[in-house]
Write an enzyme that holds these catalytic residues in place. Structure first.
Site, PDB file in Angstrom:
ATOM      1  N   ASP A   1     -94.197  59.509   7.055  1.00 56.52           N
ATOM      2  CA  ASP A   1     -93.306  59.652   6.297  1.00 56.52           C
ATOM      3  C   ASP A   1     -92.764  60.786   7.089  1.00 56.52           C
ATOM      4  O   ASP A   1     -92.729  62.265   7.046  1.00 56.52           O
ATOM      5  CB  ASP A   1     -94.229  60.035   4.749  1.00 56.52           C
ATOM      6  CG  ASP A   1     -93.849  59.874   4.484  1.00 56.52           C
ATOM      7  OD1 ASP A   1     -93.408  58.600   4.272  1.00 56.52           O
ATOM      8  OD2 ASP A   1     -95.266  59.233   3.131  1.00 56.52           O
TER       9      ASP A   1
ATOM     10  N   LYS B   1     -89.324  59.208  10.190  1.00 57.70           N
ATOM     11  CA  LYS B   1     -88.315  58.228  11.408  1.00 57.70           C
ATOM     12  C   LYS B   1     -87.463  57.649  10.963  1.00 57.70           C
ATOM     13  O   LYS B   1     -85.957  57.582  11.707  1.00 57.70           O
ATOM     14  CB  LYS B   1     -89.759  56.882  10.512  1.00 57.70           C
ATOM     15  CG  LYS B   1     -91.039  56.789  11.363  1.00 57.70           C
ATOM     16  CD  LYS B   1     -91.913  56.307  11.340  1.00 57.70           C
ATOM     17  CE  LYS B   1     -92.315  55.642   9.672  1.00 57.70           C
ATOM     18  NZ  LYS B   1     -92.709  56.693   9.046  1.00 57.70           N
TER      19      LYS B   1
END
Ligand code: GDP
Ligand code: IMO
Ligand code: MG
Length: 429
Positions: free
Chosen positions: A14, A17
């Site tokens: 998280d 990306k």
């Protein structure tokens, strides 16, 4: 020739990306997922419109981009079709642009049942999985009993399903005290899904090799993050795949020479969802403030994410494992408004000072962070797109992170919108 870039998470997932892959995808031919499954949740925000992708690569919103699922990705046919349906409803052409490797292991209802029953049995010692059946599917792959996408339209499916379901139902009934999964219903569901997916199956390995041969750039999109890697993460509180840069080769069916640049996506602070040790975790108002300003809730499960300060020893470990060439520092805006900001520069580990994350969760649990304190900044940096426009203290924070890690910053993200991004050095050229 533009470079092929692999984008990986350097923390516990998280990191952002999806946002960066979407931003970079403007300039590439293809975006390739190479591991993980729909345990991932990658958020893209374009002109205020939010899209959360789970299995589909984060290049899908650029109409010219081809998206690939490499053989290392575990595919839930039902969830894939659901995601395709959602994108199509939003006007995105998916089926002609999504190429899926024949060898992807199938995530089936019995994997979900086993994942959830195991977590329930573990009680307080649970991993905190996403409950999506990811671990049991990778187990089947390594045990050589997995059903793969190419099996779904073969006459041998019946016998394969019988064998694998016999195994899982035995576990469910006799070890996990959970309801078993129905054979006929599962067979029917998998057959139907197989027919829908068959037109998208392709020789991904060959297509990527050809793209390279013709000088068409590719992005390899990692899911999860290095500290969740099954070998290198905080084992056993990890996912069941390799989520490091080197996994792009086997997971996409390409050679090591395919990658020219490793981009490490790094949140300006640290978060973790699920169980497991987290040395810089904050249990006070500062942690709660990061969670609130950063809207730190899982994109897939909605679970609150645990928050803490940036952890340099963990990043150093992660950068070495991945061979990171440059970082993208994400969510800098979330650090605004603080009097001071801490960076963990080392750990007091059982009475000894260390500057690398140790292996194994019990060792990591014994790491007491040693902090350096920097002055914060009060101004909002939300949406700033030029480094020089950042407050001096924000610039100093970024420079300090570069100095402590020895890795240059390629990008800085100051908001969730695609273009709220400061370019320092372009990863693609
Ligand atoms: P991923 O799994 O690495 O793709 O990351 P997620 O999408 O699960 O979580 C990242 C969250 O942060 C998403 O909600 C993004 O929209 C959001 N985000 C990404 N970059 C920034 C940023 O620079 N600032 C803020 N405030 N939010 C960001
Ligand atoms: P993205 O790609 C954050 C975590 C789970 C759990 C552990 C094992 O969005 O960064 P699993 O279901 O994979 O067996 O769960 O891994 N996890 C993630 N945490 N981001 C993710 O993906 C994750 N995928 C799995 O919370 O701790
Ligand atoms: Mg995510």
């Amino acid at each position: 020739m533009p470079r092929n870039v692999v984008v990986i998470g350097t923390q516990w997932g998280d990191e952002g990306k999806g946002k960066i892959v979407d931003w970079l995808a403007e300039q590439v031919h293809g975006v390739v997922r190479f591991q993980g499954g729909h345990n991932a949740g990658h958020t893209l925000v374009v002109n205020g419109k939010k899209t959360v992708l789970r299995l589909i690569p984060s290049g899908m919103l650029h109409p010219h981009t081809t998206c690939y699922l490499g053989n290392g990705v575990v595919v839930s046919p039902a969830d894939l079709m659901k995601e395709i349906g959602e994108l199509e409803a939003a006007g995105v052409e998916v089926r002609s642009r999504l190429k899926i490797a024949h060898a992807c292991p199938v995530v089936a209802p019995y994997h979900v049942a086993v994942d959830q029953a195991r977590e329930a049995k573990r009680g307080d010692a649970k991993i905190g999985t996403t409950g999506r059946g990811i671990g049991p599917t990778y187990e089947d792959k390594v045990a050589r009993r997995a059903i793969r996408l190419h099996d779904l339209t073969e006459p041998t499916l019946e016998a394969k399903l019988k064998e694998v379901l016999e195994y899982h139902n035995f576990m469910l009934a006799n070890y996990l005290n959970a309801p078993t999964v129905d054979y006929a219903q599962t067979l029917d569901t998998l057959r139907k899904a197989g027919e829908q997916i068959a037109p998208m199956l392709a020789d991904v390995s060959h297509a990527l090799t050809e793209a390279r041969r013709h000088g068409k750039p590719l992005l390899f999109e990692g899911a999860q993050g290095t500290l969740l890697d099954v070998d290198n993460g905080t084992y056993p509180f990890v996912t069941s795949s390799n989520c490091v840069s080197g996994a792009a080769g086997p997971g996409a069916g390409v050679g090591a020479r395919m990658i020219d640049y490793v981009l490490g996506i790094t949140k300006a602070y640290t978060t973790r969802v699920g169980s497991g040790p987290f040395p810089t975790e904050l249990f006070d108002d500062i942690g709660a403030g990061l969670a609130k300003r950063g809207n730190e809730f899982g994109s897939v499960t909605g679970r609150p994410r645990r928050c803490g300060w940036l952890d340099i020893p963990a990043l150093k470990r992660s950068f070495e494992i991945n061979g990171v060439d440059g970082m993208a520092i994400m969510k800098l805006d979330v650090l605004s408004g603080m009097d001071e900001i801490k960076i963990c520069t080392g750990y007091d580990f059982r009475g000894e000072w260390i500057d690398r994350l140790p292996y194994g969760s019990s060792a990591v649990a014994d790491c007491k962070p040693v902090y350096e304190t920097l002055a914060g900044w009060k101004e909002s940096v939300f949406g700033i797109r030029k480094f020089e426009q950042l407050p001096m203290n924000a610039q100093s924070y970024l420079k300090r992170v570069e100095a402590l890690t020895g890795v240059p910053i390629a990008l800085v993200s100051t908001g969730f919108e695609r273009d709220d991004t400061i370019l320092m050095q372009h990863p693609l050229n």
